[in-house]
Write an enzyme that holds these catalytic residues in place. Sequence first.
Site, short mmCIF file in Angstrom:
data_model
loop_
_atom_site.label_atom_id
_atom_site.label_comp_id
_atom_site.label_asym_id
_atom_site.label_seq_id
_atom_site.Cartn_x
_atom_site.Cartn_y
_atom_site.Cartn_z
N GLY B 146 -35.32 -8.71 65.56
CA GLY B 146 -35.80 -8.79 64.18
C GLY B 146 -37.25 -8.38 64.07
N CYS B 147 -37.66 -8.06 62.86
CA CYS B 147 -39.02 -7.54 62.67
C CYS B 147 -40.08 -8.59 63.02
CB CYS B 147 -39.20 -7.02 61.24
SG CYS B 147 -38.79 -8.20 59.94
#
Lengths: 343, 343, 343, 343
Positions: B146-147
């Site tokens: 995930g970012c």
Amino acid sequence: MKAAIVGVTGYTGIELLRIIQGHPQLTVGTIHSYSMHKHSIEEDYPHLQGVLQLPVQPFEPEQIMAKNDLVFFATPAGVAKELAPVFLEADFPVIDLSGDFRLQDPAVYEKWYQKPAATKELLAQATYALPEFTSEYSGNLISNPGCYATAALLTIAPLIKGNLVDSTTLILDGKSGLSGAGKTLGESSHYVNVDENMTLYKLNQHQHIPEIVQQLQVWNQEITSVHFTTSLIPVKRGIFLTVYGKVKAGVTEGAIYQAYEECYQEAPFVRLQAKGQLPQLRQVTGTNFCDIGLGVNETTGIVTLVGVIDNLMKGAAGQAIQNYNRWAQIEETAGLWQVPLFP
Amino acid sequence: MKAAIVGVTGYTGIELLRIIQGHPQLTVGTIHSYSMHKHSIEEDYPHLQGVLQLPVQPFEPEQIMAKNDLVFFATPAGVAKELAPVFLEADFPVIDLSGDFRLQDPAVYEKWYQKPAATKELLAQATYALPEFTSEYSGNLISNPGCYATAALLTIAPLIKGNLVDSTTLILDGKSGLSGAGKTLGESSHYVNVDENMTLYKLNQHQHIPEIVQQLQVWNQEITSVHFTTSLIPVKRGIFLTVYGKVKAGVTEGAIYQAYEECYQEAPFVRLQAKGQLPQLRQVTGTNFCDIGLGVNETTGIVTLVGVIDNLMKGAAGQAIQNYNRWAQIEETAGLWQVPLFP
Amino acid sequence: MKAAIVGVTGYTGIELLRIIQGHPQLTVGTIHSYSMHKHSIEEDYPHLQGVLQLPVQPFEPEQIMAKNDLVFFATPAGVAKELAPVFLEADFPVIDLSGDFRLQDPAVYEKWYQKPAATKELLAQATYALPEFTSEYSGNLISNPGCYATAALLTIAPLIKGNLVDSTTLILDGKSGLSGAGKTLGESSHYVNVDENMTLYKLNQHQHIPEIVQQLQVWNQEITSVHFTTSLIPVKRGIFLTVYGKVKAGVTEGAIYQAYEECYQEAPFVRLQAKGQLPQLRQVTGTNFCDIGLGVNETTGIVTLVGVIDNLMKGAAGQAIQNYNRWAQIEETAGLWQVPLFP
Amino acid sequence: MKAAIVGVTGYTGIELLRIIQGHPQLTVGTIHSYSMHKHSIEEDYPHLQGVLQLPVQPFEPEQIMAKNDLVFFATPAGVAKELAPVFLEADFPVIDLSGDFRLQDPAVYEKWYQKPAATKELLAQATYALPEFTSEYSGNLISNPGCYATAALLTIAPLIKGNLVDSTTLILDGKSGLSGAGKTLGESSHYVNVDENMTLYKLNQHQHIPEIVQQLQVWNQEITSVHFTTSLIPVKRGIFLTVYGKVKAGVTEGAIYQAYEECYQEAPFVRLQAKGQLPQLRQVTGTNFCDIGLGVNETTGIVTLVGVIDNLMKGAAGQAIQNYNRWAQIEETAGLWQVPLFP
């Protein structure tokens, strides 16, 4: 009463002017620039065209005292300490919005501001007045807290006073809009360098750190330092402060809420958010409020708080008027209770 | 090799398309929407007019496998776990950019995502690949981090691996631009609610928390939790992560810099800033870099780190291509080394 | 071939650097600042850290000619006319992106730029090259059109060449982002003065007016003036030009579309929008496109056109490379056809 | 007097609430939503926490008339025409801020609004009140002009009334901030689609076109149409209108200034700028002013005018209060003369 504003051409000065124009018991006597020639305030601020025809005058202490009952200094660091003494010698009330009289120790000022400090004698006359925690306004020199310091102190006061967190674990992560840096032109205020960007500046060197520590020590002598950072976000106004601290054993979220409620039950400008709610930055834009929300993470044992203020209002001009109101013993909210612009 | 993109109409999908178009060894075979009728990509994205005439096709696994060598899923949570199995059964490589295969424990996924999880069998096939710390790409299912997790893990890995801070004092304060929330319409993405505002959302509930913890535990089994918050700032792209941690006794700033230099000396996309420098958000916009700067406060004993990434690049599509490059055993920087747009 | 960039530290210079780095047939030989000491380009632009290690060198013509095949001048008005002659005397190719060689009449330059003009001899050597309308690149001095002039000329060329509107009724209303004003610090580029604001500046005095008129006269000798205004909007990049003109009797919307289609059928960088569609500003951000849409109001008899460009690309560096490509007789789109960043 | 606000949860409704709270002779009686359940206004607008504890009530005409002296409708098009009749039948004053009663011809409304129109009988009762040009407030139904129409009519009235330009050459190029489109969620209001962008929308179809024409015809019967366009710029508040027109033979810039001075000498909310000065958008933010500047281009014979208003103030709620003040025959500026927030 009539007030003079020195440094009216800056963002804080113009905000003072705005508030006083709507104040029921205070009017603007004269407005001054300490560095510019005489001109009309409309030339600096076209939004005032037709609304205010006041001339901006050079700084002349005799004239100021003759035509006013008090003077606000909205000048950059290093100016008020030079200009204020003549007023103080004449027992003429001064409310200073700069950092010149906030730190009691001249050596600390000189270390953090990198400028010569006011004399000890002058500093001894100043009342550092965070209004929510100042009951007595003695003397004629009120020193208005810094914008970040205001956000920080209001957001953590109940934690510190109630001894609810391990103070050595406190982290204060502050974010500010560009008006906090004033009108000075520089790379860091050029539109292209701000828009779509975020920057942490002055790491461990922001001049509000010693101011925060000084006040925390009033509340808890054991505190010797605070970890506080400052970042710029692409907005015009506002400080968004996120605070973290390790909750002491046995302290519940409910107990923390209760401490905040008790601490601020008499404070008209501190709005504790409902449980589970955190304030957004813009809900204080244009107001003198400090809105605070919080939540405890049961897994990490850390409380997160968000405190938001408008840096030009509760962080500067609004708070100066709040201090005036308390000093003059009139309604604390006078001139500060209007419904703000939205959106 | 040829790649299919499923979910091409989202921000991450369109970014994959952009990168692959400039990639020397990968081309786009087919592009798909899992929910829309057939149309041209130009209808969604007028900036592509004339540049790309690819039709957006419905999701048809057989066609995808016939015309491509691998498939990227750039779909919202809950979609890839339904669509991927048919590819995996056919030993067809899948790189998933959603959260569906990141968490090894289905119960954890269901708690944090509030959706049914992929089966244990499926999860067991996935390689969670943060490329800077993934040496072996076994199997056909790569799960792209995930970012926020990417920003967090890269910014603190050397601290954790080197045991340089007290991990229970770690605070991760993340700020993201709006593209991180995707194209979904809602009050929180309306221009008037974002502009001149900042908000902390999902306090203690962000779904990247368990992902960060899971990886930290790989590095240090004693870690059981992490304190991580997420706020929205008014920018389109980028994550600005500020990290705080109590430095262990005897650990100097120099030692921390050395740990970062050693950890990332082989990592082309991590740029450690010079001493005394912190990265600005925009210096990674449009790039696959994670830029990291730090400073130790001698008074508080706390290290502050700033890590910045572009959420759609290093936080999503760029990293997926970096994973592809490593999986395909070609140059790690292929397609990712162009000079970014500035300003 | 190798190119030198003089004035690399400005927005246009850095954009040239970016494009050339991705160009298949052109490389950067040396980069120069005409006013600064030697340093690394990373010091000015941290986004280039690790990507480009080129030293910024002082301006030394002999060295430039020894190490390159041509030179781009990305310098403010008044500089190139001083620096270019030594190259021209040596028959060394120069592409100038400033206004110094755009106006054939020195008196016109001096009136609008308020600076001394280049000599008539020098001006006579220059080819004003709007690539869509320049078939012959003779000589060694290419003068790249201004950003607003490019948007204006491309958006109205078919109207003028086809004699479709009454040219005395033409109104060109241009809006630009802040990068168009360069890096200079001033009140008008301070974030607080740009954000949430819009301003029309230089009314009837913008220096691109005579440039537009000069080219319109090439197409239609009867034109003696044009009404063109310029406003600033709070964006970083882009020009949004709205054009109005009274349609001549008997001219239909269909005929206008046809004129545009015919005019630009060979122009890879002009994208005529579908009927009923107008371009948005951001669809050209980071590209060399000029997107044009239009509609005729049957009631008023006036055609409205919208033309959008990226001021640093099609309005400056991109067009300079397009001119280079045409001058060097390579593919017109070389280095300019990548998929742009979005969003 | 006491006023009810129907549609208080929209931007215009909340702005009415803000103004009336600061009005010396008007107070808010009750506030209503026509579509939502009863709740506190603070739930919609956290900035009002503690400042206003008014309950938002369902729409109940009897209760409204019992507790108030007049009612403001701040509802979307199509609502007021359904809700207003019961008040009018009871001779209860109504000020409508929507488009429902602006156009005298129902067929014109239906063509431009694409909704059923109010009946002719209802329309006949309405006074279209642009306060600068409305001397008589007869009847109980005041129709407040549209935001764009207000900017347009005020900016060009002296030109039209004085017959100073060729009206067939008039071009009105309007730009608006996002609050003008209200709170509705859509692709065009998503932050990522607005930020760093500009769009021209509803070409030749904006519903304020017939409203402008209708009023222009009152001033000059020969006018049959107007060329008016509308674009979105990335700001929250404000309309920036640029107007162009061919000056008639013999008309000087001085004569035009004189016409504006004479036309607006009694208008407290129209501020003609000094010669050579054009207004910036933000100088009217939060105010009820319409600021107008102009300049004649001697070469093209075209006058350019810039008119700026705050779309929620002079374009909606502020003007509604101005109309109330005039209707109630109190000071025209009551409640509208405060110093606005800046910056």
